[in-house]
Design an enzyme around this catalytic site. Structure first.
Site, PDB file in Angstrom:
ATOM      1  CB  SER A 124      -0.849  -0.030   1.267  1.00 53.53           C
ATOM      2  OG  SER A 124      -1.399   1.230   1.518  1.00 53.53           O
ATOM      3  CE1 TYR A 149      -3.925  -2.767   5.568  1.00 49.88           C
ATOM      4  CE2 TYR A 149      -3.427  -0.425   5.386  1.00 49.88           C
ATOM      5  CZ  TYR A 149      -3.710  -1.639   4.785  1.00 49.88           C
ATOM      6  OH  TYR A 149      -3.759  -1.725   3.427  1.00 49.88           O
ATOM      7  CE  LYS A 153      -1.471  -4.512   3.306  1.00 55.45           C
ATOM      8  NZ  LYS A 153      -1.723  -5.830   2.719  1.00 55.45           N
TER       9      LYS A 153
END
Ligand code: UFG
Length: 339
Positions: A124, A149, A153
């Protein structure tokens, strides 16, 4: 050629499965249905005329995963399976580390044991944090991620770098900007559970009368109209990039590959621009109110996606308005389904 698609019934996963089938790959989906629904499998079949092989389980269940690898001659993987709610990840970080990273490592262990290569990881643009300069290219320095989160990644990328180096594997990291839209058949799209966090699902539900008003988080950003700017990329375009990246890996003559690509349109749009484009594209009103900034939000992020164009022969083709039209058609489909 058999390709494992983890999270293949999810939003980006399902669109990618359709493109893989169109390109004659045999798709094996593992998805625990934690943020997806079984009817998507039927809809994939309706679009493509082919039903992918589907295993409903959580990738942390190693023994079940081993059975899948024993049953199929898997030649590559696109790894979508992960939890993705930024806010939730701040409340339950351990669940995010466990779900997103343990499951990734389990798949990689099978690759290592069986000497399989060709791994594509859903990353992302969140890995860049608030970049100092726009547009963001692949050499833009990574900053500490704002959320747990986001950290999963960044850590996922690190795990894959080590995996590629230590075991001589071909790996591609795809850094998505903001995916939006639905399949042109209106048979696939985003299924936000509960109140949507993301802008476009919230706009859509507001237009449909499910939500009363959109809250625009901040109009005092240093941007042209004061609202935050993102790079909204159409999900089918994004799906096509996965096929291009997979083909490049499979056809590579190198044993060890570590490629990184930004996937975006190269164009930033403000929150207000998205709202206006949605209203114009679909001839519906989106009532909104201006609210204070949302914690953790960055001001602006848009991609320089030239590398993907040069090396993958891929670029975004769909306009914001076109993408927002498909979202509205999907919303109508969902309404009909529940009636
Ligand atoms: N926004 C609103 N109102 C809403 C929802 C969003 O004004 O109800 C605004 C946000 O403040 C932001 C913009 O719309 O300025 C986009 O917000 P999204 O939540 O749709 O997307 P983000 O850019 O915040 O987050 C997305 C993905 C994350 C990923 C991140 C990378 O959801 O998974 O991009 O930057 F980590």
């Amino acid at each position: 050629m058999s390709i494992l698609v983890t999270g293949g019934l999810g939003y980006i996963g399902s669109h990618t499965v359709v493109e893989l089938i169109k390109n004659n790959f045999e798709v094996i989906i593992v998805d625990d249905l934690s943020n997806s629904e079984k009817f998507i499998l039927n809809n994939i079949e309706e679009i493509t005329g082919k039903r992918p092989i589907f295993y409903p389980f959580d990738l942390r269940r190693k023994e079940l995963l081993t059975q899948v690898f024993e049953a199929h001659d898997i030649k590559g993987c696109i790894n979508f399976a992960a939890s993705k709610a930024v806010g939730e990840s701040m409340v339950e970080p351990l669940d995010y580390y466990e779900n997103n990273l343990f499951s990734l490592v389990n798949v990689l262990q099978e690759f290592r044991k069986r000497n399989i290569s060709n791994f594509i990881f859903s990353s992302s643009c969140t890995v860049y944090g608030q970049a100092d300069e726009m547009p963001i290219d692949e050499n833009t320095p990574l900053k500490e991620a704002e959320s747990s989160y986001g950290k999963t990644k960044q850590m996922g990328e690190d795990i894959l770098k080590d995996f590629s180096r230590a075991y001589q594997k071909r790996v591609t990291l795809l850094r998505y900007f903001n995916p939006i839209g639905a399949h042109p058949t209106a048979l696939l799209g985003e299924l936000p559970s509960g109140i949507p966090n993301n802008l476009v699902p919230y706009v859509t539900q507001t237009a449909a009368g499910i939500r009363e008003k959109l809250s625009i988080w901040g109009d005092d950003y240093p941007t042209e109209d004061g609202t935050a700017v993102r790079d909204y990329i159409y999900v089918v375009d994004l799906a096509k990039a996965h096929v291009a990246a997979l083909k490049k890996l499979i056809n590579s003559e190198e044993e060890t590959v570590l490629d990184v690509y930004n996937l975006g349109t190269g164009k930033g749009s403000s929150v207000l621009e998205v709202v206006k484009a949605f209203e114009l594209a679909n001839d519906v009103a989106v009532p909104y109110q201006i609210c204070p900034r949302r914690e953790g939000d960055i001001t602006v992020a848009y991609a320089n996606a030239d590398k993907a164009e040069k090396e993958l022969g891929w670029k975004s083709e769909t306009t914001l308005e076109e993408a927002l039209k498909t979202t509205w058609e999907w919303q109508k489909y969902l309404k009909e389904r529940t009636n």
